[in-house]
Write a protein that holds these residues in place. Structure first.
Motif, PDB file in Angstrom:
ATOM      1  N   GLN A  37      33.375  84.581  56.966  1.00 49.98           N
ATOM      2  CA  GLN A  37      34.517  83.726  56.737  1.00 49.98           C
ATOM      3  C   GLN A  37      35.346  84.277  55.584  1.00 49.98           C
ATOM      4  O   GLN A  37      34.810  84.859  54.657  1.00 49.98           O
ATOM      5  CB  GLN A  37      34.060  82.311  56.420  1.00 49.98           C
ATOM      6  CG  GLN A  37      33.275  82.201  55.132  1.00 49.98           C
ATOM      7  CD  GLN A  37      33.050  80.756  54.734  1.00 49.98           C
ATOM      8  OE1 GLN A  37      33.943  79.922  54.852  1.00 49.98           O
ATOM      9  NE2 GLN A  37      31.859  80.450  54.278  1.00 49.98           N
ATOM     10  N   GLY A 194      33.607  77.028  55.550  1.00 49.19           N
ATOM     11  CA  GLY A 194      32.275  77.055  56.138  1.00 49.19           C
ATOM     12  C   GLY A 194      32.293  76.773  57.623  1.00 49.19           C
ATOM     13  O   GLY A 194      31.333  77.087  58.310  1.00 49.19           O
ATOM     14  N   GLN A 195      33.341  76.160  58.130  1.00 48.93           N
ATOM     15  CA  GLN A 195      33.320  75.805  59.552  1.00 48.93           C
ATOM     16  C   GLN A 195      34.387  76.461  60.389  1.00 48.93           C
ATOM     17  O   GLN A 195      34.086  77.221  61.296  1.00 48.93           O
ATOM     18  CB  GLN A 195      33.398  74.292  59.711  1.00 48.93           C
ATOM     19  CG  GLN A 195      32.146  73.623  59.204  1.00 48.93           C
ATOM     20  CD  GLN A 195      32.069  72.179  59.624  1.00 48.93           C
ATOM     21  OE1 GLN A 195      32.392  71.850  60.750  1.00 48.93           O
ATOM     22  NE2 GLN A 195      31.658  71.316  58.724  1.00 48.93           N
ATOM     23  N   TRP A 219      33.010  81.891  62.453  1.00 47.74           N
ATOM     24  CA  TRP A 219      32.340  83.112  62.023  1.00 47.74           C
ATOM     25  C   TRP A 219      30.841  83.015  62.237  1.00 47.74           C
ATOM     26  O   TRP A 219      30.226  81.968  62.058  1.00 47.74           O
ATOM     27  CB  TRP A 219      32.646  83.386  60.540  1.00 47.74           C
ATOM     28  CG  TRP A 219      32.812  82.123  59.774  1.00 47.74           C
ATOM     29  CD1 TRP A 219      31.840  81.378  59.217  1.00 47.74           C
ATOM     30  CD2 TRP A 219      34.054  81.424  59.543  1.00 47.74           C
ATOM     31  NE1 TRP A 219      32.388  80.263  58.644  1.00 47.74           N
ATOM     32  CE2 TRP A 219      33.727  80.265  58.828  1.00 47.74           C
ATOM     33  CE3 TRP A 219      35.384  81.673  59.870  1.00 47.74           C
ATOM     34  CZ2 TRP A 219      34.697  79.345  58.424  1.00 47.74           C
ATOM     35  CZ3 TRP A 219      36.349  80.752  59.468  1.00 47.74           C
ATOM     36  CH2 TRP A 219      35.996  79.614  58.756  1.00 47.74           C
ATOM     37  N   ARG A 220      30.264  84.124  62.685  1.00 44.70           N
ATOM     38  CA  ARG A 220      28.815  84.252  62.866  1.00 44.70           C
ATOM     39  C   ARG A 220      28.448  85.634  62.355  1.00 44.70           C
ATOM     40  O   ARG A 220      29.050  86.620  62.793  1.00 44.70           O
ATOM     41  CB  ARG A 220      28.435  84.172  64.351  1.00 44.70           C
ATOM     42  CG  ARG A 220      28.891  82.911  65.049  1.00 44.70           C
ATOM     43  CD  ARG A 220      28.071  81.690  64.653  1.00 44.70           C
ATOM     44  NE  ARG A 220      28.506  80.525  65.385  1.00 44.70           N
ATOM     45  CZ  ARG A 220      29.362  79.616  64.913  1.00 44.70           C
ATOM     46  NH1 ARG A 220      29.868  79.755  63.693  1.00 44.70           N
ATOM     47  NH2 ARG A 220      29.711  78.588  65.634  1.00 44.70           N
ATOM     48  N   SER A 221      27.451  85.710  61.490  1.00 46.16           N
ATOM     49  CA  SER A 221      27.170  87.015  60.899  1.00 46.16           C
ATOM     50  C   SER A 221      26.403  87.935  61.848  1.00 46.16           C
ATOM     51  O   SER A 221      26.451  89.147  61.693  1.00 46.16           O
ATOM     52  CB  SER A 221      26.410  86.846  59.591  1.00 46.16           C
ATOM     53  OG  SER A 221      25.268  86.064  59.812  1.00 46.16           O
ATOM     54  N   GLU A 222      25.704  87.377  62.832  1.00 45.59           N
ATOM     55  CA  GLU A 222      24.945  88.232  63.743  1.00 45.59           C
ATOM     56  C   GLU A 222      25.815  88.753  64.879  1.00 45.59           C
ATOM     57  O   GLU A 222      26.387  87.979  65.644  1.00 45.59           O
ATOM     58  CB  GLU A 222      23.770  87.443  64.343  1.00 45.59           C
ATOM     59  CG  GLU A 222      22.631  87.208  63.386  1.00 45.59           C
ATOM     60  CD  GLU A 222      22.159  88.488  62.722  1.00 45.59           C
ATOM     61  OE1 GLU A 222      22.030  89.504  63.436  1.00 45.59           O
ATOM     62  OE2 GLU A 222      21.961  88.495  61.505  1.00 45.59           O
TER      63      GLU A 222
END
Lengths: 506, 305
Positions: A37, A194-195, A219-222
């Protein structure tokens, strides 16, 4: 990947696919899933890739616009520009443009924008990254023209203006804002830290109306999760997925991402201060062996630290061939002259600098040991890696090879060559008067002469100095939902223009 | 009861203070965030000016004094990267983790009690063997791997559940399920072992002889005495759940405190890191207090110890 993991994946793939209930309906709204993010959305941070991917050219627009494939400077909020003298430029501004808060875009607004960006009391990345040591004095000439005086002659000011964005005069000076108000085709609708971040299309954009009506950023880190979200229809675009997740040619686009990888050689410490030793490292590097295995088969072996298309890139340079015999000869020659070639050399890497980062260094370690080097691999985390990247370097350091990746999609070699190779550059590991002179003169020159001087500098660096093992121009993978008509490009790394997205009729 | 709780409370409070000091100094041992914040091409002068203006060049003791003075005014400092008060970021993230961990623990505990007790009723029975095998497997499964496989199977291939994110009740199923896997396995094993002990005790034999029913013996006579061990382990697990939440929140993209803390560590965003740890430690402190109270309720002998 273990056998169990493979079996499970195979089983998963064999299960019947059901149309997912979570996919958004067919509409002109898009969902974009990023890796991380943005911490801020301040217009003056638009050069940070995580901020730029959301707001650059969508919410806030630049004064000029750089074509990342050719390096050419095009009009955006400025329609034309001319140089008055060495220190002075004039920019004519587009008329009839207004900010999302209704205030007009004019000379006063641009003056406010530039002054706020250059304000040292806030840490604007655009200032730090592109305007270090330079001060600008902006004077409106009528409503739609500004005169900009620079403290030192700056022939690439129109290129630099491709990084500066216009923001409403309501944007407070001296503090970071969480409410970017620009002139772009989209306005910031919602930001839940955060969202998600939501942008919606404005009705009164000065240019063509884009097809996308609303964009939601999550956002997704994986990487696996990001790729899965597009595959399941929950998202439309997932920039930067790992090579092992880019398994579907229908959805996954690869493109040169303007990053170049190398090993920086610490040319000040024996035995690496000997040119023959540095050459030996280059001849011992099997680039073709790593292409299509550890690196994607789409990467291009590189000779210099900027990608083709950047002004100053020298297309005549050739990569060092893989020639371990020659490497051993050079080492033997150096050893005969008393160079301590047996000394332990630290190969410093960084976890996840790029996919298979550690594996690539293990391969290089093996290649160098095979010709007689004494290499020890040391992996670091980002924070420690940064400490080692910059001067001042530790006085008592061991000779080292430093894994690095650099991104330049701003059209000109100046953003690379000074920092990396000038003896005053913050990350250089050698000092050569001729290279310094070429870089200095190139920085002051324009047009073909500038290109030529930078090309000469890159030639001398690559062939004479040999301060690095240049590896590859890297590729990125972006997964795009087939319902979109959108082809990611070299620019997708730092900006994602919603206006370039269309929809396939289905 | 009060003396026991009070003594434990003071001890925890002291530990909390030590933790604050430790985190403050240890975090700074690794350096300051200048290099991570500024772009790679920033000059040496720009780096120096940045560090100076943010006070990273002051002696650590001076920085610590500033931190304590701020704390006294309930000012936890501003996040360097987010440009907003650190406590805002933490208080926004904390309820997410609390809900996730709370629901997970409640579910895991209920299921563990049910399965563990039934398994303990007839040790070495078929049910016991199957339950033991499954729970040992689940106690040792790496949650990262379980999470990714769950997404590929349930979201991508079957399309039954959303891949990640929050929103509907369906979004909760995989994160809770994944986070529950390990504590469920461990707690079931603990309940089983404690119940086998309790069910072999003389008072249970008496109850059996009196002809009490199976469920009455398990859940009234046995369980209450087995609960002491279970509560201790469950308390431990609650703290561990915060660790597990880091992985689950990262994979599923939940804006919880685990995610925030990892980010703060990677960025050296000290104010956020300190606020995260303070709030988490306070929560664990409160939970320990509750466990102590639960103890003294469950076992009258502890009250006056």
């Amino acid at each position: 990947m273990s056998l169990g993991w493979r079996l499970l994946l195979a089983a998963a793939a064999a299960l019947p696919a059901v149309s997912p209930a979570w996919a958004q309906g067919a509409s002109t709204d898009v969902v974009i899933v990023l890796e991380t993010q943005p911490d801020q959305l301040d217009p003056c941070q638009a050069s940070k890739s995580q901020v730029g991917k959301v707001i650059k050219q969508n919410v806030v627009e630049t004064v000029t616009e750089i074509d990342p494939t050719t390096g050419q400077v095009n009009p955006r909020l400025a329609t034309e520009w001319s140089q008055v003298d060495d220190h002075t430029w004039r920019f004519k501004l587009r008329e009839g443009v207004s900010f999302h808060d209704g205030t007009p875009f004019n000379a006063e607004a641009l003056k406010h924008s530039i002054e706020r960006t250059m304000d040292e009391s806030i840490d604007c990345e655009i200032r730090v990254k592109y305007f270090g040591g330079l001060t600008l004095e902006v004077t409106p000439v009528g409503d739609y023209e500004v005169e900009i005086k620079t403290s030192t002659p700056t022939p690439i000011l129109p290129t630099l203006m491709g990084t500066v964005v216009a923001m409403s005069t309501a944007t407070p000076k001296g503090e970071i804002t969480r409410d970017p108000i620009g002139t772009g085709p989209y306005r910031l609708e919602e930001w839940t830290p955060g969202q998600q971040i939501v942008l919606t299309r404005t009705d009164d954009y000065w240019g063509d109306q884009p097809a996308v009506t609303k964009a939601t950023y999550i956002w997704r880190s994986e990487s696996t999760v990001r790729a899965a979200m597009v595959a399941s229809g929950e998202a439309d675009i997932a920039p930067n997925i790992a090579v092992q997740d880019a398994t579907d040619p229908e959805m996954d686009f690869s493109f040169l991402n303007s990053e170049t990888s190398r090993l920086r050689i610490d040319a000040e410490i024996p035995p690496l201060d000997d040119r023959r030793v540095r050459l030996a490292l280059n001849y011992a590097t099997d680039r073709e062996g790593m292409r299509g295995t550890i690196f994607s088969d789409k990467v291009i072996p590189s000779t210099q630290h900027v990608v083709p298309g950047i002004n100053g890139h020298n297309p005549d340079l050739v990569p060092y061939p893989y020639d371990p015999e020659k490497a051993m000869e050079l080492l033997a020659e150096a050893k005969a002259d008393g160079v301590p070639v047996d000394r332990e050399i630290i190969l410093i890497g960084r976890h996840n600098l790029y996919p298979n980062s550690q594996e690539s260094l293990q391969a290089l370690e093996a290649m160098y040991e095979a010709v007689g080097f004494n290499i020890t691999l040391k992996m670091t985390e980002a924070a420690e890696w940064y400490d080692l990247l910059f001067k001042p370097y530790a006085e008592d350091r061991a000779p080292n090879l430093f894994q690095e990746q650099h991104d330049n999609n701003n059209g000109d070699a100046v953003f690379t060559i000074f920092v990396k190779y000038h003896s005053d550059g913050g990350q250089s590991t050698f000092s050569d008067a001729e290279v310094d002179d070429l870089i200095d003169r190139g920085g002051q020159a324009t047009g073909e002469e500038r290109t030529k001087l930078y090309q000469q500098a890159f030639k001398r660096i690559h062939e004479e100095i040999v301060p690095d093992v240049s590896l590859f121009h890297m590729v990125g993978f972006t997964r795009v939902n087939p319902r979109l008509d959108f082809t990611p490009s070299i620019a997708t790394n730092s900006e994602l223009q919603l206006a370039e997205i269309g929809f396939n009729n289905s | 009861m009060n003396r026991f709780v009070l003594r434990h409370g003071t001890q925890s409070l002291f530990a909390l203070l030590c933790l604050l000091v430790l985190v403050f100094f240890l975090a700074r041992l690794t350096g300051d965030p200048t290099d991570l914040y500024l772009p790679m091409d920033a000059s040496l002068e720009q780096r120096a000016a940045f560090a100076e203006s943010h006070g990273f060049n002051d002696p650590l003791v001076v920085q610590f004094g500033r931190y304590l003075a701020g704390l006294a005014r309930f000012d936890f400092g501003d996040s360097l990267f987010q440009g907003r008060p650190a406590i805002d970021a933490v208080l926004a993230a904390f309820p997410v983790t609390l809900k996730l961990a709370g629901i997970t623990l409640a579910l895991a505990l209920s299921l563990a009690i049910l399965i563990g007790s039934l398994a303990a009723w007839r040790p070495r029975s078929v049910f016991d063997r199957i339950a033991s095998m499954l729970t040992i497997a689940s106690a040792s499964a790496p949650d990262f791997w379980v999470a990714i496989v769950a997404i590929l199977v349930f979201a991508v291939s079957l399309g039954w559940l959303p891949t990640s994110g929050m929103g509907t009740a369906a979004h909760w199923i995989m994160p809770v399920g994944v986070l529950m896997v390990r504590p469920l396995g461990l707690l079931t094993q603990i309940v089983r072992a404690a119940m086998i002990g309790a069910l072999a005790s003389p008072y249970v034999k008496t109850a059996r002889a009196k002809g009490a029913g199976k469920s009455r013996i398990i859940f009234v006579h046995g369980l209450r005495n087995a609960m002491l061990t279970v509560v201790t382990v469950a308390g431990d697990q609650a703290a561990t759940l915060i660790n597990g939440a880091v992985v689950v929140e990262t994979v599923f993209g939940w804006p919880g405190i685990g995610n925030l803390m990892i980010q703060a560590i990677q960025q050296r965003d000290f104010a956020v890191l300190q606020a995260c740890i303070l709030v988490t430690a306070l929560a664990i402190f409160v939970m320990n207090l509750l466990i102590d109270i639960a103890y003294s309720r469950l076992d009258p002998r502890i009250r006056n110890a």
